[in-house]
Motif scaffolding. Sequence first.
Motif, PDB file in Angstrom:
ATOM      1  N   ASN A 474       0.833  -1.204   0.000  1.00  0.00           N
ATOM      2  CA  ASN A 474       0.000   0.000   0.000  1.00  0.00           C
ATOM      3  C   ASN A 474       0.863   1.247   0.000  1.00  0.00           C
ATOM      4  N   THR A 475       1.962   1.209   0.771  1.00  0.00           N
ATOM      5  CA  THR A 475       2.861   2.366   0.831  1.00  0.00           C
ATOM      6  C   THR A 475       3.467   2.639  -0.537  1.00  0.00           C
ATOM      7  N   ASP A 476       3.892   1.599  -1.256  1.00  0.00           N
ATOM      8  CA  ASP A 476       4.450   1.769  -2.593  1.00  0.00           C
ATOM      9  C   ASP A 476       3.417   2.359  -3.544  1.00  0.00           C
ATOM     10  N   ASP A 477       2.188   1.908  -3.436  1.00  0.00           N
ATOM     11  CA  ASP A 477       1.124   2.435  -4.300  1.00  0.00           C
ATOM     12  C   ASP A 477       0.890   3.915  -4.022  1.00  0.00           C
ATOM     13  N   GLU A 478       0.938   4.301  -2.742  1.00  0.00           N
ATOM     14  CA  GLU A 478       0.733   5.707  -2.395  1.00  0.00           C
ATOM     15  C   GLU A 478       1.859   6.577  -2.954  1.00  0.00           C
ATOM     16  N   GLU A 479       3.097   6.076  -2.846  1.00  0.00           N
ATOM     17  CA  GLU A 479       4.229   6.861  -3.362  1.00  0.00           C
ATOM     18  C   GLU A 479       4.159   6.976  -4.879  1.00  0.00           C
ATOM     19  N   GLU A 480       3.769   5.901  -5.543  1.00  0.00           N
ATOM     20  CA  GLU A 480       3.633   5.933  -6.996  1.00  0.00           C
ATOM     21  C   GLU A 480       2.547   6.921  -7.418  1.00  0.00           C
ATOM     22  N   HIS A 481       1.457   6.941  -6.653  1.00  0.00           N
ATOM     23  CA  HIS A 481       0.376   7.885  -6.949  1.00  0.00           C
ATOM     24  C   HIS A 481       0.849   9.324  -6.748  1.00  0.00           C
ATOM     25  N   LEU A 482       1.610   9.550  -5.673  1.00  0.00           N
ATOM     26  CA  LEU A 482       2.128  10.893  -5.409  1.00  0.00           C
ATOM     27  C   LEU A 482       3.094  11.327  -6.506  1.00  0.00           C
ATOM     28  N   PHE A 483       3.930  10.392  -6.978  1.00  0.00           N
ATOM     29  CA  PHE A 483       4.863  10.714  -8.062  1.00  0.00           C
ATOM     30  C   PHE A 483       4.103  11.088  -9.331  1.00  0.00           C
ATOM     31  N   SER A 484       3.059  10.337  -9.651  1.00  0.00           N
ATOM     32  CA  SER A 484       2.260  10.645 -10.838  1.00  0.00           C
ATOM     33  C   SER A 484       1.618  12.018 -10.731  1.00  0.00           C
ATOM     34  N   GLN A 485       1.162  12.369  -9.519  1.00  0.00           N
ATOM     35  CA  GLN A 485       0.570  13.695  -9.306  1.00  0.00           C
ATOM     36  C   GLN A 485       1.601  14.800  -9.552  1.00  0.00           C
ATOM     37  N   GLN A 486       2.821  14.606  -9.001  1.00  0.00           N
ATOM     38  CA  GLN A 486       3.866  15.620  -9.192  1.00  0.00           C
ATOM     39  C   GLN A 486       4.246  15.736 -10.668  1.00  0.00           C
ATOM     40  N   LEU A 487       4.330  14.601 -11.370  1.00  0.00           N
ATOM     41  CA  LEU A 487       4.684  14.621 -12.788  1.00  0.00           C
ATOM     42  C   LEU A 487       3.623  15.359 -13.597  1.00  0.00           C
ATOM     43  N   ASP A 488       2.354  15.074 -13.349  1.00  0.00           N
ATOM     44  CA  ASP A 488       1.275  15.759 -14.065  1.00  0.00           C
ATOM     45  C   ASP A 488       1.273  17.252 -13.751  1.00  0.00           C
ATOM     46  N   GLN A 489       1.518  17.589 -12.493  1.00  0.00           N
ATOM     47  CA  GLN A 489       1.578  18.996 -12.101  1.00  0.00           C
ATOM     48  C   GLN A 489       2.716  19.708 -12.829  1.00  0.00           C
ATOM     49  N   TYR A 490       3.870  19.053 -12.897  1.00  0.00           N
ATOM     50  CA  TYR A 490       5.039  19.635 -13.584  1.00  0.00           C
ATOM     51  C   TYR A 490       4.746  19.847 -15.069  1.00  0.00           C
ATOM     52  N   LEU A 491       4.129  18.868 -15.714  1.00  0.00           N
ATOM     53  CA  LEU A 491       3.878  18.960 -17.148  1.00  0.00           C
ATOM     54  C   LEU A 491       2.835  20.017 -17.493  1.00  0.00           C
ATOM     55  N   ARG A 492       1.970  20.363 -16.542  1.00  0.00           N
ATOM     56  CA  ARG A 492       0.939  21.381 -16.796  1.00  0.00           C
ATOM     57  C   ARG A 492       1.469  22.803 -16.631  1.00  0.00           C
ATOM     58  N   GLU A 493       2.602  22.984 -16.008  1.00  0.00           N
ATOM     59  CA  GLU A 493       3.115  24.327 -15.729  1.00  0.00           C
ATOM     60  C   GLU A 493       3.621  24.994 -17.001  1.00  0.00           C
ATOM     61  N   PRO A 494       3.610  26.332 -17.048  1.00  0.00           N
ATOM     62  CA  PRO A 494       4.061  27.046 -18.258  1.00  0.00           C
ATOM     63  C   PRO A 494       5.556  26.863 -18.493  1.00  0.00           C
ATOM     64  N   LEU A 495       5.953  26.924 -19.755  1.00  0.00           N
ATOM     65  CA  LEU A 495       7.364  26.809 -20.112  1.00  0.00           C
ATOM     66  C   LEU A 495       8.106  28.088 -19.756  1.00  0.00           C
ATOM     67  N   SER A 511      12.786  22.570  -6.461  1.00  0.00           N
ATOM     68  CA  SER A 511      13.169  21.198  -6.103  1.00  0.00           C
ATOM     69  C   SER A 511      12.436  20.690  -4.872  1.00  0.00           C
ATOM     70  N   SER A 512      12.193  21.556  -3.884  1.00  0.00           N
ATOM     71  CA  SER A 512      11.486  21.098  -2.681  1.00  0.00           C
ATOM     72  C   SER A 512      10.018  20.811  -2.981  1.00  0.00           C
ATOM     73  N   ARG A 513       9.442  21.583  -3.897  1.00  0.00           N
ATOM     74  CA  ARG A 513       8.036  21.388  -4.269  1.00  0.00           C
ATOM     75  C   ARG A 513       7.855  20.123  -5.113  1.00  0.00           C
ATOM     76  N   LEU A 514       8.860  19.804  -5.930  1.00  0.00           N
ATOM     77  CA  LEU A 514       8.821  18.621  -6.788  1.00  0.00           C
ATOM     78  C   LEU A 514       9.935  17.667  -6.359  1.00  0.00           C
ATOM     79  N   HIS A 515       9.935  17.309  -5.088  1.00  0.00           N
ATOM     80  CA  HIS A 515      11.056  16.568  -4.509  1.00  0.00           C
ATOM     81  C   HIS A 515      11.214  15.166  -5.090  1.00  0.00           C
ATOM     82  N   LEU A 516      10.145  14.576  -5.623  1.00  0.00           N
ATOM     83  CA  LEU A 516      10.263  13.246  -6.211  1.00  0.00           C
ATOM     84  C   LEU A 516      10.873  13.296  -7.617  1.00  0.00           C
ATOM     85  N   LEU A 517      10.671  14.396  -8.326  1.00  0.00           N
ATOM     86  CA  LEU A 517      11.258  14.562  -9.656  1.00  0.00           C
ATOM     87  C   LEU A 517      12.679  15.115  -9.597  1.00  0.00           C
ATOM     88  N   GLU A 518      12.998  15.777  -8.506  1.00  0.00           N
ATOM     89  CA  GLU A 518      14.278  16.489  -8.376  1.00  0.00           C
ATOM     90  C   GLU A 518      15.501  15.611  -8.638  1.00  0.00           C
TER      91      GLU A 518
END
Length: 574
Positions: A474-495, A511-518
């Motif tokens: 369950n913990t792995d699923d939650e982290e994967e879901h959080l990573f997907s959320q951060q990735l989608d948030q990053y891709l929606r931001e302006p260039l 980097s602190s806001r997108l710590h999983l992508l950092e």
Amino acid sequence: MWSHLKRHHLEAYNEAQKEKDDRAAASTSAASLTQPNLVEMFDAQRKWGTSDTRSKKVDLAIVEMIATDNHPFTVVSGVGFKRLVALLEPRYSLKTEKYYRTDLFKDVHTKVENKIKELVTLENAGPYLAFTTDCWSGDTESLMSLTCHFIDSDWERKQIVLNVKAMHGSHTGEYISEVFLSLLRHWDIDTERVVLVLRDSGANMIKGIRLTEVPDLSCSAHTLQLVVNDAINSQRAVMDIVAKLRSSATHFNHSILAKQRLKEIKKELDLPQHRIIQSVPTRWNSTLHMLESMLEQKRALTVYAGEHGKISILTADQWTLVGNLIDTLKPLEQVTLEMSKSDSSISCIIPSITVLKMLLEVEGAKARGIKTLRDTMLDSLKARFQNAEKNKCLVLATLLDPRYRGHALAPGTLSTAKDWIKGEHAILSEAEKQKKASSEDQAPDPKRIRVEEEEEEDASTSNLLGAHGPTSENTDDEEEHLFSQQLDQYLREPLIDRQTGQPLAWWKQNSSRLHLLEPLARKFLCPPPSSVPSERVFSEVSQIYEKKRNRLTGENAECLCFLHYNLQLLNWEY
């Protein structure tokens, strides 16, 4: 009468007394100045001993100057250098050339090498390193360069020249592989830390790096060179024009009289006093610069040809082709310059190639007379970069660059990129868990043991009651879901702006806001897009192997080049 004589004698006496006092004062002043001056003169003539701290500092400064400015060691034997040192510091004794070249030089190299080793450790440079490598052959020696690139904890791009290694024997792929791995071992760098190696397209170099089983990529600047060569060689009319202009450039570069007369003609015609540029086969943009200089000076060239008849002059239609050829090649030069910058990343490759394809597909006035060339260039560009969007490093670097994100990728490639980056995150998360478990196993904490025992008791009680607590799955699923959320948030931001935007500065702020992508951004943005950093090293090597150094060994050349770059990098503090 008597009073007058009395007054006269009194004045004379006073003047004599004053003169006596002045002489006494002058004598006292001279005595007071003579003693310090003698001491200073004595100190100036007294030489420092070899073990004197001040003498050692000057010794080091001389060795550092030789390496930094590419001087031969024989400079210390020069009359002018000896005179300068004697004038600046008479108390310093110049040593022999052998002293600076052997004991002291090796000591400085060892200390700088140890300092560089500290910089590339896992603690300082982080887990991700990229490299460029190239080979150079001179009259007496062959060298292999290795530069290291990484992004530090403050999101600053770092470039370090690790080696300019002397090579011996045949440069086979097996030999290159052996040398490359030995260099990594020398610097205590595990191959698992290697993100990417940029190399040229030579068959032996490709094979050598492939044998090391680390990710590798051909230099993008070299590949563009091949694209331009394919295009120019595809159209006979263009080849003839380039050959004529190259012959004219050779004429002016080999004749002082011709160069002087052309200068006078340009002055009479009020043309810019720019020199005629000679093209070099190994640098395609030199052909572009030759065409530009010739087009600028075409009136002067026409007058000179009418006077002397020693150069071939182009027709009006041929000059039109030159103008169209310049317009076609100019964007490729801009891309090459972008890929050659010290702060460039491989993230610029896919967007740049996409733009070049779009420009070559447009038909207009610029394509008139050179359509065959442009079509060939487009086909060559597609063929040589056909696997760009199949390369994980290139795709993820483009995705993680806030100037491009997913906008520079084809829809199908973007979908693949999302899968790749999620897989990279999963690998990174698993490595972190294993590292944490390993550290806990090595140093068990009594408090943690008690907490775990209590958690096991609670879990047993919950199972008896029919309750189910959270599992690792369950913990792995939650982290994967959080990573997907951060990735989608990053891709929606302006260039950010492509020309002025700073990707690393952006990641530093976010980097602190997108710590999983950092950590993934730090990994995939660190490789440069070309092996130009290694080629720049060899531009210094050519200066080191000058006439005064024709007996220089490869090992000493390696050390000199290493110090030339890294002394400045360390700000001479080691």
